[in-house]
Design a protein around this motif. Structure first.
Motif, PDB file in Angstrom:
ATOM      1  N   MET A  71      41.073  50.807  20.775  1.00 41.40           N
ATOM      2  CA  MET A  71      40.996  50.309  22.066  1.00 41.40           C
ATOM      3  C   MET A  71      39.760  50.527  22.898  1.00 41.40           C
ATOM      4  N   THR A  72      39.444  49.511  23.394  1.00 44.51           N
ATOM      5  CA  THR A  72      38.169  49.670  24.347  1.00 44.51           C
ATOM      6  C   THR A  72      38.519  50.231  25.812  1.00 44.51           C
ATOM      7  N   THR A  73      37.559  50.988  26.432  1.00 43.09           N
ATOM      8  CA  THR A  73      37.311  51.334  27.808  1.00 43.09           C
ATOM      9  C   THR A  73      37.589  49.953  28.815  1.00 43.09           C
ATOM     10  N   PRO A  74      38.609  49.942  29.644  1.00 47.35           N
ATOM     11  CA  PRO A  74      38.878  48.744  30.464  1.00 47.35           C
ATOM     12  C   PRO A  74      37.633  48.928  31.553  1.00 47.35           C
ATOM     13  N   ILE A  75      37.095  47.737  31.986  1.00 49.56           N
ATOM     14  CA  ILE A  75      36.179  47.259  32.868  1.00 49.56           C
ATOM     15  C   ILE A  75      37.008  47.736  34.226  1.00 49.56           C
ATOM     16  N   THR A  76      36.314  48.428  35.075  1.00 50.72           N
ATOM     17  CA  THR A  76      36.953  48.698  36.749  1.00 50.72           C
ATOM     18  C   THR A  76      36.359  47.922  37.526  1.00 50.72           C
ATOM     19  N   ILE A  77      37.265  47.241  38.395  1.00 55.83           N
ATOM     20  CA  ILE A  77      36.580  46.196  39.413  1.00 55.83           C
ATOM     21  C   ILE A  77      37.309  46.905  40.853  1.00 55.83           C
ATOM     22  N   ALA A  78      36.254  46.921  41.752  1.00 54.01           N
ATOM     23  CA  ALA A  78      36.625  47.624  42.898  1.00 54.01           C
ATOM     24  C   ALA A  78      36.960  46.032  43.837  1.00 54.01           C
ATOM     25  N   ILE A  79      38.191  46.115  44.799  1.00 50.02           N
ATOM     26  CA  ILE A  79      38.499  45.027  45.341  1.00 50.02           C
ATOM     27  C   ILE A  79      38.724  45.246  46.667  1.00 50.02           C
ATOM     28  N   ASP A  80      37.984  44.598  47.722  1.00 48.09           N
ATOM     29  CA  ASP A  80      38.347  44.739  49.181  1.00 48.09           C
ATOM     30  C   ASP A  80      39.385  43.474  49.338  1.00 48.09           C
ATOM     31  N   ALA A  81      40.565  44.084  49.451  1.00 47.82           N
ATOM     32  CA  ALA A  81      41.821  42.999  49.713  1.00 47.82           C
ATOM     33  C   ALA A  81      41.809  42.517  51.041  1.00 47.82           C
ATOM     34  N   MET A  82      41.141  43.061  52.156  1.00 49.12           N
ATOM     35  CA  MET A  82      41.229  42.570  53.420  1.00 49.12           C
ATOM     36  C   MET A  82      39.905  41.764  53.978  1.00 49.12           C
ATOM     37  N   GLY A  83      39.108  41.613  53.077  1.00 48.29           N
ATOM     38  CA  GLY A  83      37.983  40.785  53.389  1.00 48.29           C
ATOM     39  C   GLY A  83      38.136  39.429  53.074  1.00 48.29           C
ATOM     40  N   SER A  93      43.557  36.808  53.809  1.00 48.92           N
ATOM     41  CA  SER A  93      43.410  38.181  53.195  1.00 48.92           C
ATOM     42  C   SER A  93      44.539  38.846  53.745  1.00 48.92           C
ATOM     43  N   PRO A  94      45.167  39.644  53.078  1.00 45.91           N
ATOM     44  CA  PRO A  94      44.946  39.978  51.410  1.00 45.91           C
ATOM     45  C   PRO A  94      45.740  39.027  50.823  1.00 45.91           C
ATOM     46  N   THR A  95      46.553  38.164  51.220  1.00 46.60           N
ATOM     47  CA  THR A  95      47.263  36.956  50.369  1.00 46.60           C
ATOM     48  C   THR A  95      46.742  36.306  49.147  1.00 46.60           C
ATOM     49  N   LYS A 137      46.333  37.947  34.280  1.00 43.24           N
ATOM     50  CA  LYS A 137      47.127  37.513  33.127  1.00 43.24           C
ATOM     51  C   LYS A 137      46.106  36.886  31.982  1.00 43.24           C
ATOM     52  N   LYS A 138      44.770  36.526  32.415  1.00 43.93           N
ATOM     53  CA  LYS A 138      43.656  36.017  31.624  1.00 43.93           C
ATOM     54  C   LYS A 138      43.254  37.203  30.760  1.00 43.93           C
ATOM     55  N   SER A 139      43.009  38.509  31.252  1.00 39.09           N
ATOM     56  CA  SER A 139      42.339  39.769  30.843  1.00 39.09           C
ATOM     57  C   SER A 139      43.171  40.845  30.813  1.00 39.09           C
ATOM     58  N   ASN A 140      43.110  41.355  29.710  1.00 38.25           N
ATOM     59  CA  ASN A 140      44.110  42.546  29.768  1.00 38.25           C
ATOM     60  C   ASN A 140      42.917  43.923  29.455  1.00 38.25           C
ATOM     61  N   ASN A 141      41.862  43.583  29.763  1.00 41.17           N
ATOM     62  CA  ASN A 141      40.627  44.777  29.727  1.00 41.17           C
ATOM     63  C   ASN A 141      39.998  45.129  31.027  1.00 41.17           C
ATOM     64  N   VAL A 142      40.861  44.706  32.262  1.00 43.83           N
ATOM     65  CA  VAL A 142      40.405  45.196  33.429  1.00 43.83           C
ATOM     66  C   VAL A 142      41.231  45.912  34.256  1.00 43.83           C
ATOM     67  N   PHE A 143      40.714  46.924  34.975  1.00 48.51           N
ATOM     68  CA  PHE A 143      41.660  48.032  35.758  1.00 48.51           C
ATOM     69  C   PHE A 143      40.945  47.522  37.219  1.00 48.51           C
ATOM     70  N   TYR A 144      41.857  47.538  38.065  1.00 46.76           N
ATOM     71  CA  TYR A 144      41.632  47.168  39.437  1.00 46.76           C
ATOM     72  C   TYR A 144      41.660  48.388  40.313  1.00 46.76           C
ATOM     73  N   LYS A 145      40.821  48.593  41.198  1.00 46.73           N
ATOM     74  CA  LYS A 145      40.784  49.545  42.430  1.00 46.73           C
ATOM     75  C   LYS A 145      40.961  48.668  43.574  1.00 46.73           C
ATOM     76  N   ILE A 146      41.881  48.519  44.339  1.00 44.06           N
ATOM     77  CA  ILE A 146      42.327  47.738  45.392  1.00 44.06           C
ATOM     78  C   ILE A 146      42.316  48.530  46.736  1.00 44.06           C
ATOM     79  N   TYR A 147      41.299  48.137  47.591  1.00 45.17           N
ATOM     80  CA  TYR A 147      41.178  48.811  48.786  1.00 45.17           C
ATOM     81  C   TYR A 147      41.690  48.073  50.023  1.00 45.17           C
ATOM     82  N   GLY A 148      42.627  48.561  50.823  1.00 46.79           N
ATOM     83  CA  GLY A 148      43.271  47.862  51.900  1.00 46.79           C
ATOM     84  C   GLY A 148      44.417  48.406  52.516  1.00 46.79           C
TER      85      GLY A 148
END
Length: 72
Positions: A1-13, A17-19, A30-41
């Protein structure tokens, strides 16, 4: 298993937003199972959208923020 890519997301910008941000996250997760999201908002606005779109809590961390920067 590979380490997931972490992506920071500004959900309010940005427009609708944030919809739109959470809808985009749902589509991409749904397309990528190797990403972890840090959602800020605002968790009070974001959590219902995450629940509505049934996004797995295994793919994100929600970091509640109340402060914002304005143009004024």
């Amino acid at each position: 298993m590979t380490t997931p890519i972490t992506i920071a997301i500004d959900a309010m910008g940005g427009e609708n937003s944030p919809t739109k941000v959470i809808e985009g996250l749902k589509l991409y997760s749904k397309k990528s199972n190797n990403v972890f999201y840090k959602i800020y908002g605002d968790k009070n606005l974001i959590t219902p959208l995450i629940n509505k779109h049934s996004i797995s809590n295994k793919v994100f961390e929600l970091i509640h923020t109340e402060n914002s920067i304005s143009d004024n």
